[in-house]
Design a protein around this motif. Structure first.
Motif, short mmCIF file in Angstrom:
data_model
loop_
_atom_site.label_atom_id
_atom_site.label_comp_id
_atom_site.label_asym_id
_atom_site.label_seq_id
_atom_site.Cartn_x
_atom_site.Cartn_y
_atom_site.Cartn_z
N ARG A 115 -59.66 -3.33 7.24
CA ARG A 115 -58.75 -4.79 7.01
C ARG A 115 -58.10 -4.89 5.91
NH1 ARG A 115 -61.21 -9.10 6.18
NH2 ARG A 115 -63.49 -8.55 5.76
N THR A 116 -58.17 -3.69 5.14
CA THR A 116 -57.41 -3.92 3.76
C THR A 116 -55.98 -3.03 4.00
OG1 THR A 116 -59.50 -3.53 2.60
CG2 THR A 116 -57.69 -2.68 1.34
N GLY A 117 -55.10 -3.68 3.32
CA GLY A 117 -53.66 -3.22 3.23
C GLY A 117 -53.39 -2.45 1.79
N LYS A 118 -52.92 -1.32 1.97
CA LYS A 118 -52.64 -0.62 0.61
C LYS A 118 -51.29 -0.11 0.47
CE LYS A 118 -53.85 3.62 -1.40
NZ LYS A 118 -54.88 4.92 -1.32
N TRP A 119 -50.75 -0.56 -0.51
CA TRP A 119 -49.27 0.18 -0.90
C TRP A 119 -49.15 1.08 -2.05
CZ3 TRP A 119 -51.00 -4.61 0.36
CH2 TRP A 119 -50.33 -5.43 1.36
N THR A 120 -48.61 2.13 -1.67
CA THR A 120 -48.53 2.99 -2.83
C THR A 120 -47.23 2.81 -3.57
OG1 THR A 120 -47.35 4.62 -1.31
CG2 THR A 120 -49.70 4.75 -1.47
N LEU A 121 -47.30 3.24 -4.93
CA LEU A 121 -46.16 2.83 -5.64
C LEU A 121 -45.61 4.46 -6.06
CD1 LEU A 121 -48.03 0.57 -8.25
CD2 LEU A 121 -46.61 0.03 -6.36
N GLY A 122 -44.28 4.31 -6.17
CA GLY A 122 -43.69 5.81 -6.42
C GLY A 122 -43.67 5.85 -7.91
N THR A 145 -62.88 4.71 9.24
CA THR A 145 -62.06 3.58 9.11
C THR A 145 -61.05 3.84 7.93
OG1 THR A 145 -63.68 2.27 7.66
CG2 THR A 145 -63.51 1.84 10.05
N GLN A 146 -59.64 3.76 8.23
CA GLN A 146 -58.87 4.02 7.35
C GLN A 146 -57.73 2.67 6.86
OE1 GLN A 146 -58.11 6.77 5.59
NE2 GLN A 146 -59.91 7.56 6.54
N ALA A 147 -57.60 2.35 5.41
CA ALA A 147 -56.76 1.25 5.36
C ALA A 147 -55.38 1.32 5.78
CB ALA A 147 -56.78 1.36 3.53
N ARG A 148 -54.93 0.24 6.14
CA ARG A 148 -53.31 0.18 6.65
C ARG A 148 -52.66 0.68 5.30
NH1 ARG A 148 -56.37 -3.08 9.72
NH2 ARG A 148 -55.75 -3.35 12.03
N VAL A 149 -51.67 1.60 5.56
CA VAL A 149 -51.02 2.02 4.40
C VAL A 149 -49.59 1.83 4.42
CG1 VAL A 149 -50.70 4.02 2.75
CG2 VAL A 149 -52.84 3.76 3.91
N GLY A 150 -49.06 1.57 3.41
CA GLY A 150 -47.36 1.63 3.27
C GLY A 150 -46.91 1.89 1.88
N PHE A 172 -52.69 -8.66 -12.97
CA PHE A 172 -53.88 -7.65 -13.32
C PHE A 172 -54.03 -7.32 -14.54
CE2 PHE A 172 -52.02 -7.21 -9.25
CZ PHE A 172 -53.11 -7.36 -8.24
N GLU A 173 -55.06 -7.18 -15.16
CA GLU A 173 -55.06 -6.78 -16.56
C GLU A 173 -55.82 -5.32 -16.52
OE1 GLU A 173 -57.43 -7.83 -20.83
OE2 GLU A 173 -57.21 -9.28 -19.42
N VAL A 174 -55.00 -4.32 -17.19
CA VAL A 174 -55.40 -2.87 -17.03
C VAL A 174 -55.23 -2.19 -18.49
CG1 VAL A 174 -54.63 -2.86 -14.75
CG2 VAL A 174 -53.06 -2.22 -16.54
N PRO A 175 -55.97 -0.87 -18.84
CA PRO A 175 -55.82 -0.51 -19.91
C PRO A 175 -54.38 -0.18 -20.06
CG PRO A 175 -57.61 0.40 -18.83
CD PRO A 175 -57.08 -0.36 -17.76
N LYS A 176 -53.80 -0.05 -21.50
CA LYS A 176 -52.66 0.05 -21.79
C LYS A 176 -51.79 1.33 -21.31
CE LYS A 176 -51.33 -2.61 -26.00
NZ LYS A 176 -51.06 -2.67 -27.49
N ASP A 177 -52.84 2.41 -21.34
CA ASP A 177 -52.33 3.64 -20.95
C ASP A 177 -52.67 4.07 -19.52
OD1 ASP A 177 -54.90 3.77 -21.10
OD2 ASP A 177 -54.84 5.84 -22.01
N ALA A 178 -52.99 3.19 -18.76
CA ALA A 178 -53.22 3.29 -17.15
C ALA A 178 -52.13 3.57 -16.44
CB ALA A 178 -54.11 2.42 -16.83
N LYS A 179 -52.00 4.60 -15.66
CA LYS A 179 -50.73 4.62 -14.59
C LYS A 179 -51.31 4.36 -13.33
CE LYS A 179 -48.00 8.28 -12.30
NZ LYS A 179 -46.90 7.51 -12.49
N ILE A 180 -50.79 3.09 -12.73
CA ILE A 180 -51.03 2.38 -11.53
C ILE A 180 -50.32 3.17 -10.45
CG2 ILE A 180 -51.24 0.33 -10.44
CD1 ILE A 180 -53.03 0.65 -12.88
N THR A 181 -50.95 3.48 -9.49
CA THR A 181 -50.53 4.29 -8.18
C THR A 181 -50.52 3.44 -6.98
OG1 THR A 181 -52.55 5.34 -7.90
CG2 THR A 181 -51.04 6.35 -9.19
N SER A 182 -51.37 2.33 -6.86
CA SER A 182 -51.23 1.53 -5.50
C SER A 182 -51.90 0.27 -5.90
CB SER A 182 -52.33 2.43 -4.70
OG SER A 182 -53.70 2.54 -5.04
N VAL A 183 -51.48 -0.73 -4.82
CA VAL A 183 -52.09 -2.17 -4.73
C VAL A 183 -52.60 -2.33 -3.36
CG1 VAL A 183 -51.12 -4.50 -4.91
CG2 VAL A 183 -50.04 -2.78 -6.07
N THR A 184 -53.76 -3.08 -3.45
CA THR A 184 -54.45 -3.52 -2.23
C THR A 184 -54.74 -4.94 -2.19
OG1 THR A 184 -56.85 -3.27 -3.05
CG2 THR A 184 -55.55 -1.00 -2.22
#
Length: 207
Positions: A200-207, A58-63, A176-188
Motif C-alpha cells: 500500500r506504499t507509493g514510492k517516487w524516485t527523484l532524478g 509485494t512491491q511498492a507502487r513506483v513512479g 523532513f529533517e535529514v543530515p546536511k550531506d544526505a543525498k535524497i533519492t526517493s519519497v514514499t
C-alpha cells in the motif's frame, strides 16, 4: 518353405515391436514441453511485479517526480465506513527548504527538505490522517527519515489534521529533517499507516 515363412514372420514382429518402442519415446519428448507450458500459467502476468521480484513478494507502487499513484487504505479502514483510496501526485521536491517558523529549524549538522503532494480522495469514504507522519524520504544508502510537523517558506503544510471527503482535493508540503550531506533519492507515502506495508506504499524516485 515353412522355415522361410516363419523367419519372415519373426522379422515383421520384431520390426513392429521396435517401431512401437520408438513411438513411445517420441510421445514422451512431446509431453515434456506441454507440461512445462502448463505450469508457467501460474506465473504473474507481465507488469504485475517490478524487475527482480520473487513469486509472492509485494512491491511498492513506483513512479517518479510528477507522477500520480493510486493508493488504498487498510481493509476495514480506520476512517469508518466507505472505501478509502486516493490519487497521490508528488508535485515538487525542495532539496534545501527553510522553515516558516524559526523554532522548527533543523538541528546542527542537519537540513530540511520538503515534498509537495496533491491528494484526491477517489473512494466513497472520508480520508483523515496526519499527513506528514505517513511520508518518508530515503537517501542513497537506504536510510529513511520520517516527515515532521512544520511549514516551509515555499507554501502551506499538509496536515497535521488532514480531512479529505470523497471527490475533494488537497495540496500541501511535508517537511523532513535529514543530515546536511544526505543525498535524497526517493519519497514514499503510506495511507493509514499502521506499521510497514509495501503493498500500500507509493514510492517516487527523484532524478
Amino acid at each position: 518353405m515353412r522355415r522361410s515363412i516363419a523367419a519372415a514372420a519373426a522379422v515383421v514382429t520384431l520390426t513392429a515391436t521396435l517401431v512401437a518402442c520408438g513411438g513411445s519415446d517420441g510421445g514422451s519428448d512431446k509431453a515434456g514441453p506441454t507440461k512445462g507450458a502448463g505450469s508457467s500459467s501460474t506465473a504473474q502476468p507481465v507488469g504485475e511485479q517490478s524487475p527482480g521480484a520473487t513469486a509472492g513478494s509485494t512491491q511498492a507502487r513506483v513512479g517518479k517526480l510528477g507522477d500520480t499513484l493510486k493508493l488504498v487504505g487498510m481493509e476495514g479502514s480506520l476512517n469508518g465506513t466507505g472505501t478509502i483510496e486516493g490519487d497521490f501526485t508528488l508535485e515538487k521536491f525542495e532539496n534545501h527548504a527553510k522553515s516558516a517558523i524559526g523554532v522548527l529549524e533543523p538541528a546542527a549538522g542537519n537540513r530540511l527538505v520538503a515534498a509537495k503532494f496533491t491528494i484526491v480522495e477517489t473512494g466513497t469514504g472520508t480520508y483523515q490522517d496526519s499527513g506528514y507522519a505517513e511520508a518518508n524520504v530515503f537517501d542513497v544508502n537506504g536510510q529513511g527519515y520520517q516527515g515532521k510537523a512544520g511549514t516551509p517558506t515555499v507554501g502551506d503544510s499538509l496536515g497535521p489534521n488532514m480531512i479529505i471527503k470523497p471527490g475533494e482535493r488537497v495540496t500541501g508540503w511535508i517537511v523532513f529533517e535529514v543530515p546536511k550531506d544526505a543525498k535524497i533519492t526517493s519519497v514514499t507515502y503510506l495511507m493509514e499507516k499502521v506499521g510497514p506495508d509495501p503493498e500500500r506504499t507509493g514510492k517516487w524516485t527523484l532524478g
